[in-house]
Write an enzyme that holds these catalytic residues in place. Structure first.
Site, PDB file in Angstrom:
ATOM      1  N   GLN A  66      -9.854  -4.214  -3.137  1.00  0.00           N
ATOM      2  CA  GLN A  66     -11.146  -3.826  -2.580  1.00  0.00           C
ATOM      3  C   GLN A  66     -12.273  -4.173  -3.549  1.00  0.00           C
ATOM      4  O   GLN A  66     -13.313  -4.705  -3.157  1.00  0.00           O
ATOM      5  CB  GLN A  66     -11.157  -2.314  -2.296  1.00  0.00           C
ATOM      6  CG  GLN A  66     -12.462  -1.824  -1.729  1.00  0.00           C
ATOM      7  CD  GLN A  66     -12.722  -2.341  -0.326  1.00  0.00           C
ATOM      8  OE1 GLN A  66     -11.899  -2.182   0.550  1.00  0.00           O
ATOM      9  NE2 GLN A  66     -13.872  -2.967  -0.106  1.00  0.00           N
TER      10      GLN A  66
ATOM     11  N   ARG B 260       0.870  -1.182   0.000  1.00  0.00           N
ATOM     12  CA  ARG B 260       0.000   0.000   0.000  1.00  0.00           C
ATOM     13  C   ARG B 260       0.899   1.221   0.000  1.00  0.00           C
ATOM     14  O   ARG B 260       1.683   1.422   0.930  1.00  0.00           O
ATOM     15  CB  ARG B 260      -0.908   0.016   1.234  1.00  0.00           C
ATOM     16  CG  ARG B 260      -1.574   1.373   1.453  1.00  0.00           C
ATOM     17  CD  ARG B 260      -2.662   1.356   2.487  1.00  0.00           C
ATOM     18  NE  ARG B 260      -3.805   0.619   1.993  1.00  0.00           N
ATOM     19  CZ  ARG B 260      -5.017   0.640   2.573  1.00  0.00           C
ATOM     20  NH1 ARG B 260      -5.214   1.368   3.659  1.00  0.00           N
ATOM     21  NH2 ARG B 260      -6.006  -0.053   2.071  1.00  0.00           N
TER      22      ARG B 260
ATOM     23  N   ARG C  90     -12.846  -9.113   1.887  1.00  0.00           N
ATOM     24  CA  ARG C  90     -11.441  -8.778   1.606  1.00  0.00           C
ATOM     25  C   ARG C  90     -10.570 -10.009   1.838  1.00  0.00           C
ATOM     26  O   ARG C  90      -9.667 -10.313   1.059  1.00  0.00           O
ATOM     27  CB  ARG C  90     -10.957  -7.632   2.509  1.00  0.00           C
ATOM     28  CG  ARG C  90     -11.626  -6.285   2.271  1.00  0.00           C
ATOM     29  CD  ARG C  90     -11.275  -5.702   0.911  1.00  0.00           C
ATOM     30  NE  ARG C  90      -9.838  -5.543   0.716  1.00  0.00           N
ATOM     31  CZ  ARG C  90      -9.125  -4.522   1.200  1.00  0.00           C
ATOM     32  NH1 ARG C  90      -9.704  -3.543   1.871  1.00  0.00           N
ATOM     33  NH2 ARG C  90      -7.822  -4.437   0.968  1.00  0.00           N
TER      34      ARG C  90
ATOM     35  N   ASP D 234     -17.550   6.387  -1.071  1.00  0.00           N
ATOM     36  CA  ASP D 234     -16.247   6.340  -0.385  1.00  0.00           C
ATOM     37  C   ASP D 234     -16.054   7.706   0.272  1.00  0.00           C
ATOM     38  O   ASP D 234     -16.783   8.665  -0.037  1.00  0.00           O
ATOM     39  CB  ASP D 234     -15.142   6.049  -1.422  1.00  0.00           C
ATOM     40  CG  ASP D 234     -13.755   5.915  -0.801  1.00  0.00           C
ATOM     41  OD1 ASP D 234     -13.658   5.686   0.425  1.00  0.00           O
ATOM     42  OD2 ASP D 234     -12.766   6.044  -1.554  1.00  0.00           O
TER      43      ASP D 234
ATOM     44  N   CYS E 267     -16.234   0.879   0.995  1.00  0.00           N
ATOM     45  CA  CYS E 267     -14.967   0.187   1.276  1.00  0.00           C
ATOM     46  C   CYS E 267     -14.538   0.354   2.734  1.00  0.00           C
ATOM     47  O   CYS E 267     -13.813  -0.472   3.261  1.00  0.00           O
ATOM     48  CB  CYS E 267     -13.888   0.670   0.320  1.00  0.00           C
ATOM     49  SG  CYS E 267     -13.493   2.418   0.454  1.00  0.00           S
TER      50      CYS E 267
ATOM     51  N   HIS F 152      -7.464   0.675  -6.280  1.00  0.00           N
ATOM     52  CA  HIS F 152      -7.577  -0.214  -5.111  1.00  0.00           C
ATOM     53  C   HIS F 152      -8.211  -1.534  -5.584  1.00  0.00           C
ATOM     54  O   HIS F 152      -9.346  -1.864  -5.245  1.00  0.00           O
ATOM     55  CB  HIS F 152      -8.443   0.465  -4.038  1.00  0.00           C
ATOM     56  CG  HIS F 152      -8.326  -0.145  -2.675  1.00  0.00           C
ATOM     57  ND1 HIS F 152      -7.514  -1.214  -2.377  1.00  0.00           N
ATOM     58  CD2 HIS F 152      -8.945   0.182  -1.501  1.00  0.00           C
ATOM     59  CE1 HIS F 152      -7.627  -1.509  -1.092  1.00  0.00           C
ATOM     60  NE2 HIS F 152      -8.487  -0.697  -0.538  1.00  0.00           N
TER      61      HIS F 152
END
Ligand code: CP
Ligand code: NVA
Length: 324
Positions: free
Chosen positions: A134, A104, A298, A230, A270, A131
């Site tokens: 996700q 990340r 996840r 988000d 998310c 991402h």
């Protein structure tokens, strides 16, 4: 399955069939947490963080352990990478010890650089641009609630809010890959970049889906199967907090907007979520919300992804069990 070093750096690193296979494998891991154990030994997987995380950290740590491996979790503050050691040198070292590298970080070019020097699979665990892990989990959640992976093509998904962030980009590319209709709604100045929309449109055409980018939130959610949002302030943008809230108020996912979607539409986020900002508590804590399943997925989706990547690298389809 020929020997090939595959990475997951952005959502369009896999095609329709490959994404389907990863999601099918994710469904298997949902049923049996120990469905496949590619890192038995244990072999180590390096999991690096240049930004904070709760879900990604826990799902990769626990996931690698459940795959029979050892998760070596390294934070920016505890690594030489964080003090400026070149990404290429870090990659050259980790690739000699770890069976995969998960990272990340900030710019997409950094994960690309890591992959360039790695001889093991590299996974993007969130960059400023994408991402992908996700969105695999998010699509697995739709599959979980709507009759399996083959129910995804033709579904309409709508994302509201910051249309220029990593989640919006990933929904565009991954949704197009899945053969979904992808709608992104955000204010002017916060819409996806032209090259991403163009790429998503080309992929959607191949797979029977459509792409819509709009400033009208009502147009985006009309009859949608799943609504996503988000945070309006992504990691690294904290200094812009005061200027970033105002343009987004019309894109808050609330009961009124949810009513315009299909009556059984799912709501996903998310996480972390900011109740009263991008989503009301009534929606995220309401009956259509599946955010806790989404978070759990996840784990299953990333175990599937890691297993799939090493199956390619080792030319060993037996790791996929009976998934075709
Ligand atoms: N959704 C997500 O990636 O959460 P974390 O930032 O907690 O990892
Ligand atoms: N867009 C958000 C996603 C968090 C998981 C961020 O980058 O902070």
């Amino acid at each position: 399955m020929a020997h090939e070093l595959r990475h997951m750096l952005r959502d369009d690193d896999v095609n329709h069939e490959e994404q389907r296979q990863i999601l099918q494998l994710g469904m298997k891991f949902r049923e049996d947490r120990f469905y496949s154990r590619p890192f038995e030994g244990p072999q180590a997987v390096a999991v690096l963080f240049d930004k904070p995380s709760t879900r990604t950290r826990s799902s990769f740590s626990i996931g690698v352990a459940e795959l029979g491996g050892y998760p070596l979790v390294i934070d920016k503050s505890g690594s030489q990478l964080g003090r400026g050691e070149p990404v290429a040198d870090t990659s050259r070292v980790l690739t000699r010890m770890a069976s995969a590298i998960v990272w990340r970080t900030f710019g997409q070019a950094r994960v690309e650089e890591m992959a360039k020097y790695a001889s093991v699979p590299v996974v993007n665990a969130l960059t400023d641009e994408f991402h992908p892990c996700q969105v695999l989990a998010d699509f697995l959640t739709i599959a979980q609630f709507r009759g399996g992976v083959d129910s995804l093509p033709g579904k309409t998904i709508a994302y509201l809010g910051d249309g220029a962030n990593n989640m919006a980009n990933s929904y565009l590319l991954a949704g197009a890959t899945a053969g979904m209709n992808v709608r992104i709604a955000g204010p002017n100045g916060f819409l996806p970049a032209h090259d991403i929309v163009e790429k998503a449109t080309a992929i959607a055409k191949e797979n029977g889906g459509e792409i819509l980018v709009t400033t009208d939130p009502r147009e985006a959610v009309a009859d949608a199967d799943c609504i996503f949002t988000d945070t309006w302030v992504s990691m690294g943008e904290e200094a812009e907090y005061s200027i970033r809230s105002k343009p987004f108020w019309g894109y808050q996912v609330n009961d009124e907007l949810m009513k315009l979607a299909k009556p059984d539409a799912l709501f996903q986020h998310c996480l972390p979520a900011y109740r009263g900002k991008e989503v009301t508590a009534s929606v995220i804590d309401g009956p259509q919300s599946v955010v806790w399943d989404e978070a759990e997925n996840r784990l299953h989706a990333q175990k599937a992804l890691l297993t799939w990547l090493v199956a390619w690298q080792r030319e060993d389809p037996s790791l996929l069990g009976n998934v075709e």
